[in-house]
Design a protein around this motif. Sequence first.
Motif, PDB file in Angstrom:
ATOM      1  N   TYR A  89       0.839  -1.201   0.000  1.00 12.57           N
ATOM      2  CA  TYR A  89       0.000   0.000   0.000  1.00 12.57           C
ATOM      3  C   TYR A  89       0.877   1.256   0.000  1.00 12.57           C
ATOM      4  CZ  TYR A  89      -3.194   3.638   1.473  1.00 12.57           C
ATOM      5  OH  TYR A  89      -3.912   4.795   1.537  1.00 12.57           O
ATOM      6  N   GLY A  90       1.913   1.258   0.829  1.00 11.95           N
ATOM      7  CA  GLY A  90       2.810   2.415   0.879  1.00 11.95           C
ATOM      8  C   GLY A  90       3.520   2.666  -0.434  1.00 11.95           C
ATOM      9  N   VAL A  91       3.993   1.603  -1.066  1.00 11.85           N
ATOM     10  CA  VAL A  91       4.676   1.737  -2.359  1.00 11.85           C
ATOM     11  C   VAL A  91       3.697   2.249  -3.407  1.00 11.85           C
ATOM     12  CG1 VAL A  91       5.788   0.435  -4.225  1.00 11.85           C
ATOM     13  CG2 VAL A  91       6.449   0.031  -1.852  1.00 11.85           C
ATOM     14  N   GLU A  92       2.471   1.743  -3.366  1.00 12.61           N
ATOM     15  CA  GLU A  92       1.450   2.205  -4.308  1.00 12.61           C
ATOM     16  C   GLU A  92       1.185   3.700  -4.141  1.00 12.61           C
ATOM     17  OE1 GLU A  92      -3.322   1.620  -4.766  1.00 12.61           O
ATOM     18  OE2 GLU A  92      -2.141  -0.165  -4.340  1.00 12.61           O
ATOM     19  N   ARG A  93       1.117   4.150  -2.914  1.00 11.06           N
ATOM     20  CA  ARG A  93       0.865   5.575  -2.658  1.00 11.06           C
ATOM     21  C   ARG A  93       2.049   6.437  -3.098  1.00 11.06           C
ATOM     22  NH1 ARG A  93      -3.908   7.646  -1.426  1.00 11.06           N
ATOM     23  NH2 ARG A  93      -2.821   9.159  -0.156  1.00 11.06           N
ATOM     24  N   VAL A  94       3.266   5.962  -2.864  1.00 12.74           N
ATOM     25  CA  VAL A  94       4.454   6.728  -3.248  1.00 12.74           C
ATOM     26  C   VAL A  94       4.592   6.786  -4.765  1.00 12.74           C
ATOM     27  CG1 VAL A  94       6.981   6.707  -3.210  1.00 12.74           C
ATOM     28  CG2 VAL A  94       5.715   6.334  -1.097  1.00 12.74           C
ATOM     29  N   LYS A 101       4.982  -3.928 -10.266  1.00 13.46           N
ATOM     30  CA  LYS A 101       6.225  -3.416  -9.686  1.00 13.46           C
ATOM     31  C   LYS A 101       6.076  -3.146  -8.193  1.00 13.46           C
ATOM     32  CE  LYS A 101       7.492  -1.392 -14.077  1.00 13.46           C
ATOM     33  NZ  LYS A 101       7.537  -0.158 -14.858  1.00 13.46           N
ATOM     34  N   ASN A 102       4.869  -2.780  -7.768  1.00 15.12           N
ATOM     35  CA  ASN A 102       4.625  -2.589  -6.334  1.00 15.12           C
ATOM     36  C   ASN A 102       4.818  -3.911  -5.582  1.00 15.12           C
ATOM     37  OD1 ASN A 102       3.918  -0.002  -7.042  1.00 15.12           O
ATOM     38  ND2 ASN A 102       1.727  -0.330  -6.810  1.00 15.12           N
ATOM     39  N   ALA A 103       4.339  -4.999  -6.172  1.00 18.46           N
ATOM     40  CA  ALA A 103       4.502  -6.315  -5.553  1.00 18.46           C
ATOM     41  C   ALA A 103       5.978  -6.687  -5.489  1.00 18.46           C
ATOM     42  CB  ALA A 103       3.719  -7.365  -6.325  1.00 18.46           C
ATOM     43  N   LEU A 104       6.699  -6.408  -6.555  1.00 24.35           N
ATOM     44  CA  LEU A 104       8.124  -6.716  -6.596  1.00 24.35           C
ATOM     45  C   LEU A 104       8.875  -5.968  -5.498  1.00 24.35           C
ATOM     46  CD1 LEU A 104      10.635  -7.937  -8.044  1.00 24.35           C
ATOM     47  CD2 LEU A 104      10.667  -5.860  -9.417  1.00 24.35           C
ATOM     48  N   ILE A 105       8.648  -4.689  -5.400  1.00 24.16           N
ATOM     49  CA  ILE A 105       9.334  -3.852  -4.406  1.00 24.16           C
ATOM     50  C   ILE A 105       8.947  -4.274  -2.993  1.00 24.16           C
ATOM     51  CG2 ILE A 105       9.530  -1.496  -3.503  1.00 24.16           C
ATOM     52  CD1 ILE A 105       9.082  -0.566  -6.493  1.00 24.16           C
ATOM     53  N   SER A 106       7.652  -4.467  -2.761  1.00 25.24           N
ATOM     54  CA  SER A 106       7.167  -4.832  -1.430  1.00 25.24           C
ATOM     55  C   SER A 106       7.656  -6.211  -1.016  1.00 25.24           C
ATOM     56  CB  SER A 106       5.643  -4.812  -1.398  1.00 25.24           C
ATOM     57  OG  SER A 106       5.171  -3.551  -1.778  1.00 25.24           O
ATOM     58  N   GLY A 107       7.647  -7.162  -1.947  1.00 24.47           N
ATOM     59  CA  GLY A 107       8.147  -8.498  -1.650  1.00 24.47           C
ATOM     60  C   GLY A 107       9.628  -8.488  -1.323  1.00 24.47           C
ATOM     61  N   ALA A 108      10.391  -7.696  -2.064  1.00 28.05           N
ATOM     62  CA  ALA A 108      11.829  -7.608  -1.801  1.00 28.05           C
ATOM     63  C   ALA A 108      12.095  -6.993  -0.429  1.00 28.05           C
ATOM     64  CB  ALA A 108      12.507  -6.786  -2.896  1.00 28.05           C
ATOM     65  N   PHE A 109      11.389  -5.931  -0.100  1.00 23.61           N
ATOM     66  CA  PHE A 109      11.570  -5.312   1.214  1.00 23.61           C
ATOM     67  C   PHE A 109      11.122  -6.255   2.334  1.00 23.61           C
ATOM     68  CE2 PHE A 109      12.006  -1.110  -0.832  1.00 23.61           C
ATOM     69  CZ  PHE A 109      13.101  -0.652  -0.119  1.00 23.61           C
ATOM     70  N   THR A 110      10.042  -6.966   2.128  1.00 23.77           N
ATOM     71  CA  THR A 110       9.574  -7.904   3.147  1.00 23.77           C
ATOM     72  C   THR A 110      10.606  -9.001   3.381  1.00 23.77           C
ATOM     73  OG1 THR A 110       7.268  -7.483   2.580  1.00 23.77           O
ATOM     74  CG2 THR A 110       7.730  -9.509   3.782  1.00 23.77           C
ATOM     75  N   GLY A 111      11.150  -9.565   2.306  1.00 22.60           N
ATOM     76  CA  GLY A 111      12.188 -10.582   2.444  1.00 22.60           C
ATOM     77  C   GLY A 111      13.415 -10.053   3.171  1.00 22.60           C
ATOM     78  N   ALA A 112      13.824  -8.837   2.853  1.00 21.16           N
ATOM     79  CA  ALA A 112      14.993  -8.250   3.501  1.00 21.16           C
ATOM     80  C   ALA A 112      14.720  -7.975   4.982  1.00 21.16           C
ATOM     81  CB  ALA A 112      15.388  -6.958   2.789  1.00 21.16           C
ATOM     82  N   ILE A 113      13.543  -7.465   5.295  1.00 21.45           N
ATOM     83  CA  ILE A 113      13.201  -7.165   6.689  1.00 21.45           C
ATOM     84  C   ILE A 113      13.136  -8.443   7.513  1.00 21.45           C
ATOM     85  CG2 ILE A 113      11.345  -6.309   8.183  1.00 21.45           C
ATOM     86  CD1 ILE A 113      10.825  -4.169   5.982  1.00 21.45           C
ATOM     87  N   LEU A 114      12.575  -9.500   6.946  1.00 17.43           N
ATOM     88  CA  LEU A 114      12.532 -10.770   7.674  1.00 17.43           C
ATOM     89  C   LEU A 114      13.931 -11.306   7.928  1.00 17.43           C
ATOM     90  CD1 LEU A 114       9.501 -12.493   5.951  1.00 17.43           C
ATOM     91  CD2 LEU A 114       9.596 -11.458   8.218  1.00 17.43           C
ATOM     92  N   ALA A 136       6.162 -12.556  -4.736  1.00 21.09           N
ATOM     93  CA  ALA A 136       5.115 -11.532  -4.781  1.00 21.09           C
ATOM     94  C   ALA A 136       4.758 -11.166  -6.221  1.00 21.09           C
ATOM     95  CB  ALA A 136       5.557 -10.290  -4.013  1.00 21.09           C
ATOM     96  N   THR A 137       5.760 -11.039  -7.072  1.00 23.26           N
ATOM     97  CA  THR A 137       5.503 -10.700  -8.468  1.00 23.26           C
ATOM     98  C   THR A 137       4.767 -11.839  -9.173  1.00 23.26           C
ATOM     99  OG1 THR A 137       7.495  -9.344  -8.488  1.00 23.26           O
ATOM    100  CG2 THR A 137       6.571  -9.936 -10.617  1.00 23.26           C
ATOM    101  N   ALA A 138       5.182 -13.065  -8.901  1.00 25.09           N
ATOM    102  CA  ALA A 138       4.502 -14.210  -9.505  1.00 25.09           C
ATOM    103  C   ALA A 138       3.048 -14.276  -9.069  1.00 25.09           C
ATOM    104  CB  ALA A 138       5.230 -15.512  -9.129  1.00 25.09           C
ATOM    105  N   SER A 139       2.785 -13.992  -7.810  1.00 26.34           N
ATOM    106  CA  SER A 139       1.390 -14.019  -7.346  1.00 26.34           C
ATOM    107  C   SER A 139       0.564 -12.918  -8.019  1.00 26.34           C
ATOM    108  CB  SER A 139       1.305 -13.904  -5.833  1.00 26.34           C
ATOM    109  OG  SER A 139       1.604 -12.606  -5.398  1.00 26.34           O
ATOM    110  N   GLU A 140       1.174 -11.780  -8.283  1.00 26.92           N
ATOM    111  CA  GLU A 140       0.460 -10.712  -9.006  1.00 26.92           C
ATOM    112  C   GLU A 140       0.146 -11.146 -10.429  1.00 26.92           C
ATOM    113  OE1 GLU A 140      -0.807  -7.356  -8.527  1.00 26.92           O
ATOM    114  OE2 GLU A 140      -0.716  -8.279  -6.550  1.00 26.92           O
ATOM    115  N   PHE A 141       1.118 -11.757 -11.095  1.00 27.48           N
ATOM    116  CA  PHE A 141       0.885 -12.223 -12.463  1.00 27.48           C
ATOM    117  C   PHE A 141      -0.219 -13.285 -12.493  1.00 27.48           C
ATOM    118  CE2 PHE A 141       5.466 -11.060 -13.859  1.00 27.48           C
ATOM    119  CZ  PHE A 141       5.085  -9.745 -14.051  1.00 27.48           C
TER     120      PHE A 141
END
Length: 146
Positions: A89-94, A101-114, A136-141
Amino acid sequence: MPQGRISANLNSPTVGVFVDMGHPLLNRAVDGFFKIGTVGASRVAAEEVYSALNKGRVTKHDLEHTFKKMGKEGLQCGAVAGLYTGLEYGVERVRGRRDWKNALISGAFTGAILSLADNSSRDKMVRNAITGGAIATASEFIRYLT
């Protein structure tokens, strides 16, 4: 301070529960937490039922272990989903766009944070970020295949 509301509906084949936290970011994070947390707990329940059927018996200790494991798995899955949906949601708003691409960015950040939470090495953090972004990107596709 905003007040929360809970509403639910039951229409076959879907069940919807919505918790209004007063802000779209919180709404999405809580929604993801509950929905995916329930999936995680249900997965454990199914595994434990299968295990009990194979053993042919169920003890009180088995039930206690199952409920503890369901709670732990539900919280873990829910926390990851809440983090991901909040970030998306935050990436979408920014970005001002709603796309893969929002899913890609969010998934990457989530993986890094974990990875940071596990005190993982830098190499493992990068690998988890790549994996999170890919999943995340695959799930969006897949969501938009029709």
